[in-house]
Each structure stands twice: as structure tokens, then as C-alpha cells.
Design an enzyme around this catalytic site. Structure first.
Site, PDB file in Angstrom:
ATOM      1  N   GLU A 291     -51.424 -12.742  44.214  1.00 47.15           N
ATOM      2  CA  GLU A 291     -51.250 -14.097  44.749  1.00 47.15           C
ATOM      3  C   GLU A 291     -49.801 -14.584  44.591  1.00 47.15           C
ATOM      4  O   GLU A 291     -49.191 -14.465  43.543  1.00 47.15           O
ATOM      5  CB  GLU A 291     -52.209 -15.082  44.060  1.00 47.15           C
ATOM      6  CG  GLU A 291     -52.233 -15.026  42.558  1.00 47.15           C
ATOM      7  CD  GLU A 291     -53.317 -14.102  42.020  1.00 47.15           C
ATOM      8  OE1 GLU A 291     -53.691 -13.146  42.705  1.00 47.15           O
ATOM      9  OE2 GLU A 291     -53.758 -14.305  40.884  1.00 47.15           O
TER      10      GLU A 291
ATOM     11  N   ASP B  34     -63.825 -12.427  39.032  1.00 42.91           N
ATOM     12  CA  ASP B  34     -62.417 -12.801  38.867  1.00 42.91           C
ATOM     13  C   ASP B  34     -62.149 -13.307  37.451  1.00 42.91           C
ATOM     14  O   ASP B  34     -61.269 -14.141  37.234  1.00 42.91           O
ATOM     15  CB  ASP B  34     -62.049 -13.881  39.898  1.00 42.91           C
ATOM     16  CG  ASP B  34     -60.548 -14.054  40.049  1.00 42.91           C
ATOM     17  OD1 ASP B  34     -60.118 -15.114  40.537  1.00 42.91           O
ATOM     18  OD2 ASP B  34     -59.791 -13.128  39.651  1.00 42.91           O
TER      19      ASP B  34
ATOM     20  N   ASP C 196     -61.671  -9.183  42.387  1.00 46.41           N
ATOM     21  CA  ASP C 196     -60.247  -9.456  42.513  1.00 46.41           C
ATOM     22  C   ASP C 196     -59.453  -8.603  41.521  1.00 46.41           C
ATOM     23  O   ASP C 196     -59.989  -8.139  40.507  1.00 46.41           O
ATOM     24  CB  ASP C 196     -59.967 -10.947  42.245  1.00 46.41           C
ATOM     25  CG  ASP C 196     -58.530 -11.331  42.581  1.00 46.41           C
ATOM     26  OD1 ASP C 196     -58.017 -12.286  41.998  1.00 46.41           O
ATOM     27  OD2 ASP C 196     -57.913 -10.658  43.443  1.00 46.41           O
ATOM     28  N   ASN C 197     -58.189  -8.373  41.803  1.00 50.06           N
ATOM     29  CA  ASN C 197     -57.237  -7.767  40.859  1.00 50.06           C
ATOM     30  C   ASN C 197     -57.504  -6.323  40.481  1.00 50.06           C
ATOM     31  O   ASN C 197     -57.190  -5.901  39.362  1.00 50.06           O
ATOM     32  CB  ASN C 197     -57.170  -8.591  39.568  1.00 50.06           C
ATOM     33  CG  ASN C 197     -56.956 -10.045  39.821  1.00 50.06           C
ATOM     34  OD1 ASN C 197     -57.809 -10.865  39.498  1.00 50.06           O
ATOM     35  ND2 ASN C 197     -55.823 -10.388  40.406  1.00 50.06           N
TER      36      ASN C 197
ATOM     37  N   LYS D 197     -60.503  -8.958  33.068  1.00 49.82           N
ATOM     38  CA  LYS D 197     -60.621  -7.708  33.844  1.00 49.82           C
ATOM     39  C   LYS D 197     -61.410  -6.619  33.108  1.00 49.82           C
ATOM     40  O   LYS D 197     -62.039  -5.796  33.747  1.00 49.82           O
ATOM     41  CB  LYS D 197     -59.224  -7.199  34.236  1.00 49.82           C
ATOM     42  CG  LYS D 197     -58.381  -8.275  34.935  1.00 49.82           C
ATOM     43  CD  LYS D 197     -59.157  -9.020  36.016  1.00 49.82           C
ATOM     44  CE  LYS D 197     -58.501 -10.348  36.387  1.00 49.82           C
ATOM     45  NZ  LYS D 197     -59.389 -11.209  37.215  1.00 49.82           N
TER      46      LYS D 197
HETATM   47  C1  LIG Z   1     -65.595 -12.368  27.231  1.00 48.35           C
HETATM   48  C2  LIG Z   1     -66.043 -13.401  28.222  1.00 48.35           C
HETATM   49  C3  LIG Z   1     -66.219 -12.789  29.590  1.00 48.35           C
HETATM   50  N1  LIG Z   1     -67.014 -13.670  30.378  1.00 48.35           N
HETATM   51  C4  LIG Z   1     -66.539 -14.806  30.927  1.00 48.35           C
HETATM   52  N2  LIG Z   1     -67.452 -15.728  31.298  1.00 48.35           N
HETATM   53  C5  LIG Z   1     -67.039 -16.892  31.865  1.00 48.35           C
HETATM   54  N3  LIG Z   1     -65.742 -17.196  32.105  1.00 48.35           N
HETATM   55  C6  LIG Z   1     -64.835 -16.282  31.733  1.00 48.35           C
HETATM   56  C7  LIG Z   1     -65.173 -15.055  31.141  1.00 48.35           C
HETATM   57  N4  LIG Z   1     -64.034 -14.358  30.929  1.00 48.35           N
HETATM   58  C8  LIG Z   1     -63.013 -15.128  31.358  1.00 48.35           C
HETATM   59  N5  LIG Z   1     -63.487 -16.291  31.835  1.00 48.35           N
HETATM   60  C9  LIG Z   1     -62.721 -17.368  32.437  1.00 48.35           C
HETATM   61  O1  LIG Z   1     -62.274 -16.879  33.694  1.00 48.35           O
HETATM   62  C10 LIG Z   1     -60.865 -17.135  33.859  1.00 48.35           C
HETATM   63  C11 LIG Z   1     -60.144 -15.868  33.597  1.00 48.35           C
HETATM   64  C12 LIG Z   1     -59.521 -15.210  34.576  1.00 48.35           C
HETATM   65  C13 LIG Z   1     -58.807 -13.939  34.267  1.00 48.35           C
HETATM   66  N6  LIG Z   1     -57.900 -13.638  35.372  1.00 48.35           N
HETATM   67  C14 LIG Z   1     -56.780 -12.959  35.107  1.00 48.35           C
HETATM   68  O2  LIG Z   1     -56.514 -12.549  33.991  1.00 48.35           O
HETATM   69  C15 LIG Z   1     -55.843 -12.758  36.240  1.00 48.35           C
HETATM   70  C16 LIG Z   1     -54.526 -12.393  35.948  1.00 48.35           C
HETATM   71  C17 LIG Z   1     -53.576 -12.219  36.958  1.00 48.35           C
HETATM   72  C18 LIG Z   1     -52.209 -11.837  36.604  1.00 48.35           C
HETATM   73  C19 LIG Z   1     -51.523 -10.891  37.384  1.00 48.35           C
HETATM   74  C20 LIG Z   1     -50.207 -10.536  37.064  1.00 48.35           C
HETATM   75  C21 LIG Z   1     -49.576 -11.108  35.965  1.00 48.35           C
HETATM   76  F1  LIG Z   1     -48.321 -10.780  35.648  1.00 48.35           F
HETATM   77  C22 LIG Z   1     -50.267 -12.042  35.181  1.00 48.35           C
HETATM   78  C23 LIG Z   1     -51.559 -12.411  35.512  1.00 48.35           C
HETATM   79  C24 LIG Z   1     -53.937 -12.435  38.295  1.00 48.35           C
HETATM   80  C25 LIG Z   1     -55.270 -12.791  38.592  1.00 48.35           C
HETATM   81  O3  LIG Z   1     -55.665 -12.998  39.891  1.00 48.35           O
HETATM   82  C26 LIG Z   1     -56.221 -12.948  37.588  1.00 48.35           C
HETATM   83  O4  LIG Z   1     -57.507 -13.282  37.952  1.00 48.35           O
HETATM   84  C27 LIG Z   1     -60.581 -18.205  32.850  1.00 48.35           C
HETATM   85  C28 LIG Z   1     -59.143 -18.324  32.462  1.00 48.35           C
HETATM   86  C29 LIG Z   1     -61.489 -17.803  31.691  1.00 48.35           C
HETATM   87  O5  LIG Z   1     -61.742 -18.886  30.827  1.00 48.35           O
HETATM   88 MG   LIG Z   2     -57.795 -13.007  40.059  1.00 44.77          MG
END
Ligand SMILES: CCCNc1ncnc2c1ncn2[C@@H]1O[C@H](/C=C/CNC(=O)c2cc(-c3ccc(F)cc3)cc(O)c2O)[C@H](C)[C@H]1O
Ligand SMILES: [Mg+2]
Length: 214
Positions: free
Chosen positions: A199, A141, A169-170, A144
Site C-alpha cells: 500500500e 489481514d 493480504d501481504n 502474518k
Molecule cells: C495473536 C492474535 C492474532 N489474532 C488477532 N485477532 C484479532 N485482531 C488481531 C489479531 N492479530 C492482530 N490483530 C489486529 O490486526 C491488526 C494487525 C495487522 C497486522 N498487519 C501488518 O502487520 C501489516 C504490515 C505491513 C507492513 C509492510 C511493510 C512494512 F515495512 C511495515 C509494515 C503492511 C500490511 O498491509 C499489514 O497488514 C491490528 C494492528 C491488530 O491489533
Molecule cells: Mg495488510
């Protein structure tokens, strides 16, 4: 300075949930997201699907990529059998700080290992740092465009066994097209789509469950 959305979410949990009661923490976050501010938690509809898959797998080793505020961490951890811990990775320290407090408020701190850092760096360290052989269950999650590189990293690091379950997810919104194509085309996975909605909205989204075939 102005608070952040995760900080306001934490306040809502501290105000409306009962300490040590994971269900009330989940409900407080869902209420906050429905009535105050939308946030990208997996939510209650997809969360129920997550619950059923976790319950079905009853995993001994669990990994979550992208803790964010800890909503799905709490959902998963509350279902784990005694003695089982889940490892959750979050690279943003501010998010990790909020998640830690939300997980603790739910009383689940002893069932969660929250690791600050990037999945790309931490996945190769799982065996040596946490004594993991393979993962029974992985919840994806995070960003993406990182689902595909990270699943390949799991394969390269020998962290999957016959029957390992990955739940993503997503896969529709925002969408993970390359990941979806990979798990659906690869003969090494048996994949199944669980339709739901983004969600707290009526927008189509869903979870993809992929079982590694070895
Ligand atoms: C490069 C490091 C990779 N490795 C990583 N390693 C560790 N942690 C990591 C890594 N990459 C990211 N993270 C962390 O995980 C989180 C990031 C989560 C991201 N989730 C989404 O972007 C999303 C968007 C929508 C959405 C839907 C419709 C809309 F209009 C707007 C938004 C809905 C949803 O259910 C979604 O989960 C957190 C913010 C971020 O710090
Ligand atoms: Mg999500």
C-alpha cells in the site's frame, strides 16, 4: 499526551470525508496515507482487487481478521447486498474504538459487527455466537504469523464449505511464507496470486485468493 496514528487518521476522515459516503471515507484515508502518514491499510491498488473478489463472490457470510482502523471493513461492507453483515475481529481496544467511528462515519454501522478479541478465541465461537454455519468469504489481514494457525482453525471448526473464498493480504510483504506454502500445496485449496504493491509504495506485494474445495 500525543495522539496515535489511528486517531489522526480518524480526524482526517472527519475533516475531509462526507458523512455517510463510504467512497469519500476510503479516499480520505488513502489521501492521508499518501500525503501525511503511511499506515498499514490494504490501500487503493490492492483494495481494488479486494473489491473485485468481493463483488464476484457476493457473499452472504463474511469474516475479516484484523480490523485495524476499518479501511478494508468499509471497502467490503459498502459492496455487500442489503441485509448482509460482515463480522470483523480486532483485539486491540484502541484500534477497535477508532474503527467503530470510521465505520459509523461511512454510515455502514448496520452492515458491520465489530468484535473485540483474538481470532484464536473467537473463531471457535462463530457458530454459537453469530449463528454462522460456514463463511462464504474471509479476508485475512492480521498478524502474518497467525494466517496459518487460523486457516487450520477454520477447517477444524467446520467453518469452510466447498467454494469458500479466503483472500490474504501481504503474502509477499511482510510475507506469510508458511501460509502460502500450505494453501498452494494442499489439495483442499485452489490458490491464485494477484500481484500488486505494498500500500502507497512501489514495493512488491499481493493478495492470495484460495478457494476451499471441500
Ligand atoms: C495473536 C492474535 C492474532 N489474532 C488477532 N485477532 C484479532 N485482531 C488481531 C489479531 N492479530 C492482530 N490483530 C489486529 O490486526 C491488526 C494487525 C495487522 C497486522 N498487519 C501488518 O502487520 C501489516 C504490515 C505491513 C507492513 C509492510 C511493510 C512494512 F515495512 C511495515 C509494515 C503492511 C500490511 O498491509 C499489514 O497488514 C491490528 C494492528 C491488530 O491489533
Ligand atoms: Mg495488510
Amino acid at each position: 499526551t500525543r495522539s496515535t496514528r489511528p486517531q489522526r487518521m480518524l480526524k482526517a476522515v472527519q475533516k475531509n470525508a462526507t458523512k455517510g459516503n463510504p467512497k469519500s471515507v476510503i479516499s480520505a484515508i488513502d489521501y492521508f496515507c499518501k500525503h501525511s502518514e503511511w499506515a498499514m491499510n490494504v490501500g487503493d491498488e490492492k483494495g481494488s482487487i479486494l473489491d473485485s473478489v468481493v463483488t464476484e463472490v457476493n457473499p452472504s457470510t463474511v469474516l475479516e481478521l484484523g480490523t485495524y482502523c476499518g479501511y478494508s471493513t468499509v471497502r467490503i461492507a459498502r459492496l455487500l447486498s442489503p441485509g448482509t453483515k460482515l463480522i470483523t475481529l480486532e483485539f486491540n481496544p484502541a484500534n477497535a474504538a477508532v474503527a467503530k467511528q470510521i465505520i459509523a462515519y461511512a454510515g455502514l454501522q448496520d452492515k458491520v459487527i465489530l468484535v473485540e478479541g483474538s481470532s484464536g478465541d473467537l473463531i471457535p465461537q462463530m457458530k454459537e455466537r453469530f449463528g454462522i454455519t460456514t463463511f462464504d468469504f474471509i479476508f485475512l489481514d492480521h498478524w502474518k504469523d497467525r494466517y496459518l494457525p487460523d486457516i487450520k482453525l477454520f477447517e477444524e471448526c467446520g467453518l469452510l464449505r466447498k467454494g469458500s473464498v479466503l483472500l490474504a493480504d501481504n503474502v509477499i510483504c511482510p510475507g506469510t511464507p508458511e501460509y502460502l506454502e500450505y494453501v498452494r500445496k494442499s489439495p483442499r485449496y485452489e490458490s491464485k496470486y494477484f500481484p500488486a504493491h505494498l500500500e502507497y509504495t512501489k514495493v512488491e506485494d499481493g493478495l492470495e485468493k484460495s478457494v476451499f474445495l471441500g
